[in-house]
Design an enzyme around this catalytic site. Structure first.
Site, PDB file in Angstrom:
ATOM      1  N   LYS A 259      44.315  45.208  36.045  1.00 62.38           N
ATOM      2  CA  LYS A 259      44.767  45.218  35.102  1.00 62.38           C
ATOM      3  C   LYS A 259      43.405  45.439  34.537  1.00 62.38           C
ATOM      4  O   LYS A 259      42.315  45.119  34.193  1.00 62.38           O
ATOM      5  CB  LYS A 259      45.212  44.444  34.925  1.00 62.38           C
ATOM      6  N   ARG A 333      57.651  42.005  42.677  1.00 64.31           N
ATOM      7  CA  ARG A 333      58.942  42.576  43.352  1.00 64.31           C
ATOM      8  C   ARG A 333      58.879  42.594  44.470  1.00 64.31           C
ATOM      9  O   ARG A 333      60.075  42.327  45.457  1.00 64.31           O
ATOM     10  CB  ARG A 333      59.376  43.695  42.371  1.00 64.31           C
TER      11      ARG A 333
HETATM   12  N1  BES Z   1      53.609  40.063  35.469  1.00 63.03           N
HETATM   13  C1  BES Z   1      53.402  41.121  34.841  1.00 63.03           C
HETATM   14  C2  BES Z   1      54.439  41.271  34.196  1.00 63.03           C
HETATM   15  C3  BES Z   1      53.751  40.969  33.279  1.00 63.03           C
HETATM   16  C4  BES Z   1      53.220  41.418  31.872  1.00 63.03           C
HETATM   17  C5  BES Z   1      53.911  39.371  33.172  1.00 63.03           C
HETATM   18  C6  BES Z   1      53.348  40.858  30.935  1.00 63.03           C
HETATM   19  C7  BES Z   1      53.861  39.115  31.704  1.00 63.03           C
HETATM   20  C8  BES Z   1      53.429  39.503  30.542  1.00 63.03           C
HETATM   21  C9  BES Z   1      53.378  42.016  36.303  1.00 63.03           C
HETATM   22  O1  BES Z   1      53.192  42.145  37.988  1.00 63.03           O
HETATM   23  C10 BES Z   1      53.241  43.873  35.956  1.00 63.03           C
HETATM   24  O2  BES Z   1      51.950  43.571  36.090  1.00 63.03           O
HETATM   25  N2  BES Z   1      54.241  44.272  35.766  1.00 63.03           N
HETATM   26  C11 BES Z   1      53.855  46.030  35.606  1.00 63.03           C
HETATM   27  C12 BES Z   1      54.485  46.725  36.388  1.00 63.03           C
HETATM   28  C13 BES Z   1      54.288  47.915  36.475  1.00 63.03           C
HETATM   29  C14 BES Z   1      53.352  48.251  37.414  1.00 63.03           C
HETATM   30  C15 BES Z   1      55.103  49.019  37.078  1.00 63.03           C
HETATM   31  C16 BES Z   1      54.007  46.105  34.363  1.00 63.03           C
HETATM   32  O3  BES Z   1      54.343  45.441  33.645  1.00 63.03           O
HETATM   33  O4  BES Z   1      53.101  46.424  34.005  1.00 63.03           O
HETATM   34 ZN    ZN Z   2      51.568  43.189  38.346  1.00 63.76          ZN
END
Ligand code: BES
Ligand code: ZN
Ligand code: ZN
Length: 489
Positions: A259, A333
């Site tokens: 991230k 997921r």
């Molecule tokens: N934990 C995150 C989602 C999230 C984002 C929770 C903001 C709370 C606040 C999740 O694991 C994630 O990173 N999802 C990605 C998915 C993408 C790579 C398809 C996302 O939402 O960017």
């Molecule tokens: Zn994530």
């Protein structure tokens, strides 16, 4: 905070501060004794507007209506307004929207406890909570005659619900190197012990035996090994069996698909779904509801390192399906895929609900305040929507699956990819990914709740101070309570 209920008129009740709720800007009501001063000061009684009259020791707060959905955040604002003051005790009238329903009273007590919450475990100087005792006079706004026993039940339930929500908030707010999977497991054991729940902790060796290779892959680069938690409340002759599953990412760095720095901050909150499950189980035990409730948590940390799982890996989930990893940040997921398979193997449930901070896309789509609810069938999804939006104080909205979005998860080399090939509809494609791990028996009994928006609060709103909100706890408890009362949906 201690709550007392009293038959006495408010004048005869001891309390350093009187809290008065101004309903729908109606200053002519008999509860409002400082009408002139309030008008002169420009207090209009707008939703959440507060005014402290130090000379008369009265705190006024505006609420748009007498419904719990307005009273709860209003009284929470009142709590925030007196935070620094030295009042030790307070008194307040009862407000009801309907003589037969104690919902507003419950909302009021919830609002007081949720609004007064603050997380100070890591502050050297703690701001002591001075207000210790609140006495509620059952003299009612409309002069409804109230039964003290049913009022007492509403207050008791509110205390359980708010305590569990605050318990969930504490877990989520605790930094990731103080709450890691093993710690979540020990918290679960404590909840089990105190509430007389069954508790099983599944450790890495057994996770391997259970073929939970997707979950294990996510966990691999972390020095904190994963745990799967199973808590169970098993009353005699239960009216229904409910399974809850929560995403418990004690930290989500994104893994090798790292991230960006700004997005990583607050990712301690990626354990919100799992923490909500722990809070709900604590409350279910205290309420001793006649529903069999199973709580599963997938507690994992998603990190980077030489041992990290990678984009291009193909994982085999517990149900044998192969998953092409295209982004290691879509880890929730993968954890939930195995967790859901495990939960379904262990328990044949009437309903199964999962809660997860699953996608940023859900926040983009429906905003910071609302959860997204998905599923294959209207019954479980409507149950969640009704429980949330009706009286819980939480908001949820429906996101529909469709076969075209489903196709975007196709993989050239495996059964499914862990991300979609389109930027759009990300909350729904994540939900559709999960549905691949729901078996035939549970297909129409399952709903997925994406709590990524409301789980963590950057700027206080409603009854939620900064930090974790405890999203999902109140909704799920309402749902289980409704089931116990024989209202399926
Ligand atoms: N934990 C995150 C989602 C999230 C984002 C929770 C903001 C709370 C606040 C999740 O694991 C994630 O990173 N999802 C990605 C998915 C993408 C790579 C398809 C996302 O939402 O960017
Ligand atoms: Zn994530
Ligand atoms: Zn995540």
């Amino acid at each position: 905070m201690k709550f007392n209920l009293s038959n006495e008129k408010i004048e005869n009740i001891k309390g350093e501060l009187e809290i008065v709720i101004v309903i729908n800007r109606d200053f002519s009501h008999r509860f409002i004794k400082d009408k002139k001063v309030l008008k002169r000061a420009g207090f209009r009684g707008e939703q959440g507007e507060t005014f402290l009259l130090v000379e008369s020791n009265r705190l006024y707060v505006g609420s748009e209506s007498i419904k719990s959905r307005d009273i709860r955040p209003a009284i929470a604002m009142a709590m925030r307004a007196i935070k620094g003051s030295s009042y030790k005790s307070a008194k307040i009238h009862t407000y009801m929207s309907d003589p037969k329903s104690t919902d507003t009273l419950r909302g009021m007590v919830e609002g007081i406890m949720l609004g007064a919450y603050s997380f100070e475990a890591y502050k050297s100087k703690k701001s002591e909570q001075k207000l210790k005792e609140i006495t509620i006079s059952i003299e009612e706004y409309h002069s409804f005659e109230l039964l003290i026993t049913s009022c007492q039940k509403a207050v008791d339930d509110a205390i359980i619900v708010a305590e569990s929500t605050n318990f969930t908030r504490d877990i989520v707010n605790t930094p990731p190197d103080d709450v890691y999977p093993k710690v979540m497991a020990s918290i679960a054991k404590k909840v089990a012990k105190e509430g007389n729940l069954q508790c099983k902790i599944v450790k890495p060796e057994e996770l391997k035996e259970e073929n939970m290779h997707a979950l294990l892959a996510v966990a691999r680069a972390s020095r904190h090994t994963p745990r799967v938690i199973h808590l169970a409340h098993k009353p005699k002759n239960p009216q229904a069996v409910v399974t809850l599953a929560g995403k418990g990412l004690t930290y989500d760095s994104g893994g090798l698909s790292l991230k960006p720095a700004d997005y990583m901050v607050t990712m301690k909150s990626d354990k919100s779904g799992g923490s909500a499950v722990l809070g709900i189980m604590q409350a279910v035990a205290k309420m001793n509801l006649p529903i069999e409730v199973h709580g599963f948590v997938g507690a994992v940390e998603n990190m980077i390192g030489g041992d990290a799982y990678k984009p291009d890996d193909v994982l085999v989930a517990k149900n044998g399906k192969t998953i092409e990893v295209r982004n290691t940040d879509a880890e929730g997921r993968l954890v939930l895929a195995d967790l859901l398979c495990y939960a379904q193997q262990e328990v044949k449930a009437d309903y199964i609900f999962d809660m997860a901070t699953l996608t940023g896309a859900c926040v983009v789509g429906v905003g910071h305040y609302t959860s997204g609810v998905m599923g294959n069938h209207t019954i479980p999804t409507e149950m969640v929507l009704n429980a949330a939006n009706d009286k819980s104080g939480e908001m949820a909205t429906k996101l529909d699956f469709n076969r075209y979005l489903g196709k975007s998860l196709k993989s050239e080399i495996a059964d499914i990819a862990n991300i979609s090939n389109t930027r759009y509809g990300g909350a729904i494609t994540a939900g559709m990914f999960l549905s691949e791990f729901i078996d035939e028996h549970h297909k129409d009994r399952w709903a997925h709740i994406d709590i990524a928006g409301p789980a963590f609060v950057e700027a206080a709103w409603g009854e939620n101070p900064h930090g974790a909100s405890g999203a999902g706890v109140r909704t799920m408890l309402r749902l289980i309570e409704k089931l116990a009362q024989g209202e399926a949906d």
